[in-house]
Write a protein that holds these residues in place. Structure first.
Motif, PDB file in Angstrom:
ATOM      1  N   ILE A 101       0.814  -1.217   0.000  1.00 27.61           N
ATOM      2  CA  ILE A 101       0.000   0.000   0.000  1.00 27.61           C
ATOM      3  C   ILE A 101       0.847   1.267   0.000  1.00 27.61           C
ATOM      4  O   ILE A 101       0.568   2.203  -0.742  1.00 27.61           O
ATOM      5  N   ALA A 102       1.879   1.294   0.828  1.00 25.54           N
ATOM      6  CA  ALA A 102       2.678   2.510   0.969  1.00 25.54           C
ATOM      7  C   ALA A 102       3.356   2.878  -0.346  1.00 25.54           C
ATOM      8  O   ALA A 102       3.766   2.002  -1.126  1.00 25.54           O
ATOM      9  N   ASP A 103       3.476   4.193  -0.601  1.00 25.13           N
ATOM     10  CA  ASP A 103       4.134   4.683  -1.814  1.00 25.13           C
ATOM     11  C   ASP A 103       5.642   4.831  -1.643  1.00 25.13           C
ATOM     12  O   ASP A 103       6.371   4.973  -2.618  1.00 25.13           O
ATOM     13  N   SER A 104       6.097   4.807  -0.412  1.00 20.63           N
ATOM     14  CA  SER A 104       7.512   5.026  -0.138  1.00 20.63           C
ATOM     15  C   SER A 104       8.349   3.810  -0.518  1.00 20.63           C
ATOM     16  O   SER A 104       8.066   2.685  -0.112  1.00 20.63           O
ATOM     17  N   ILE A 105       9.392   4.054  -1.301  1.00 24.00           N
ATOM     18  CA  ILE A 105      10.323   2.976  -1.668  1.00 24.00           C
ATOM     19  C   ILE A 105      11.038   2.464  -0.430  1.00 24.00           C
ATOM     20  O   ILE A 105      11.310   1.262  -0.295  1.00 24.00           O
ATOM     21  N   THR A 106      11.336   3.385   0.486  1.00 25.14           N
ATOM     22  CA  THR A 106      12.038   2.985   1.711  1.00 25.14           C
ATOM     23  C   THR A 106      11.217   1.979   2.500  1.00 25.14           C
ATOM     24  O   THR A 106      11.733   0.970   2.992  1.00 25.14           O
ATOM     25  N   LEU A 107       9.910   2.244   2.617  1.00 29.66           N
ATOM     26  CA  LEU A 107       9.047   1.322   3.358  1.00 29.66           C
ATOM     27  C   LEU A 107       8.950  -0.030   2.661  1.00 29.66           C
ATOM     28  O   LEU A 107       8.909  -1.070   3.316  1.00 29.66           O
ATOM     29  N   LYS A 108       8.906  -0.029   1.348  1.00 31.92           N
ATOM     30  CA  LYS A 108       8.839  -1.294   0.616  1.00 31.92           C
ATOM     31  C   LYS A 108      10.113  -2.105   0.829  1.00 31.92           C
ATOM     32  O   LYS A 108      10.077  -3.334   0.945  1.00 31.92           O
ATOM     33  N   VAL A 109      11.248  -1.414   0.883  1.00 31.52           N
ATOM     34  CA  VAL A 109      12.518  -2.106   1.121  1.00 31.52           C
ATOM     35  C   VAL A 109      12.554  -2.686   2.538  1.00 31.52           C
ATOM     36  O   VAL A 109      13.101  -3.778   2.768  1.00 31.52           O
TER      37      VAL A 109
END
Length: 273
Positions: A222-230
């Motif tokens: 859901i999150a748009d942040s690449i950092t959160l996906k990593v």
């Protein structure tokens, strides 16, 4: 006219991705499975789990003892080890010489607690039955009834009340202070603390697991942040780690509830408190 406006003005901005909704007590409010049906409208997932746990336990011990052998197979060996563990480390050590008549109840109680607690980490179920306070308090009230009835039958009503609230060998002026404390502790606070300890640990542990599971899902999908996906795999790893820790807590809480039940029975049977 709107058609003459620049593209960046005529197009509405895309709504932001929804924020992370932290798990709360609302996640434990499971709706009835047969809403609107008389009697069955009170049946929900935890009630089904309670019934299912009883069926599982009865089936296990029935299969284990159906054709008992001198040299036990795996199922019989497991059932015997479970029985011996409860008999020797819980009943005998905490009740005393008259422990044998209480072993069947303690074995059933411990098995019931273990199965219903472990439902919290079993796939497709993933809900600890006793994270609902009403069910934990029902078990605590049953323990309260048992140790009080046992004590009254052994000591007589007057003798039992005196034993539980009038500590022997204590000066009279000290008894004035200790008597109300003993009364509150033995007759009121015991079932409350017994249930709250079980319910609180099951509730908090499951809530912690939901935080990491829902957090990993939000960070990855859901999150748009690449950092959160990593970072999402780390949240998933923590969910796995806490699942193992929660399994340990679930077993320990089942053991504590059972051993306290045995100790309360033992105290009711003792000649001195």
């Amino acid at each position: 006219m709107i058609s003459s406006l620049p593209t960046w003005l005529s197009q509405a901005p895309e709504p932001p991705a929804p924020g992370f909704k932290a798990p709360s007590g609302e996640d434990f409010n499971i709706p009835p499975m047969f809403e609107g049906v008389p009697v069955l409208e009170y049946v929900d997932k935890p009630v089904i789990q309670l019934i299912f746990s009883v069926v599982l336990i009865l089936a296990f011990f029935a299969i284990a003892t159906r054709s008992a052998q001198l040299l036990p197979g795996r199922t019989q060996w497991l059932a015997e080890k479970f029985h011996v563990m409860v008999r020797d480390s819980i009943a005998r050590d905490n009740i005393g010489p008259k422990f044998r008549k209480y072993v069947p109840y303690l074995v059933a109680l411990f098995a019931f607690l273990v199965v219903n607690n472990l439902f919290g980490i079993i796939p497709l179920i993933q809900f600890p039955t006793l994270s609902h306070p009403g069910m934990a308090y029902a078990l605590a009230i049953l323990t309260w009834l048992i140790y009080n009835i046992v004590g009254i039958r052994k000591q007589g009503f007057g003798g039992y009340v005196q034993l539980m609230v009038w500590p022997p060998g204590v000066p009279g002026w000290v008894r004035i202070i200790l008597t109300p404390i003993e009364f509150l502790s033995n007759f009121i606070l015991r079932p409350v603390t017994l249930a709250f300890r079980l319910f609180g640990n099951m509730f908090a542990g499951h809530l912690l697991l939901l935080v990491f599971i829902f957090g990993a899902e939000y960070m990855l999908l859901i999150a748009d942040s690449i950092t959160l996906k990593v970072l999402s795999p780390f949240a998933a790893i923590m969910a796995i780690v806490f699942t193992g820790f929660e399994a340990f807590v679930q077993l320990i809480q089942a053991y504590i509830f059972t051993i306290l039940t045995a100790s309360y029975i033992g105290a009711s049977l003792a000649d001195e408190h």
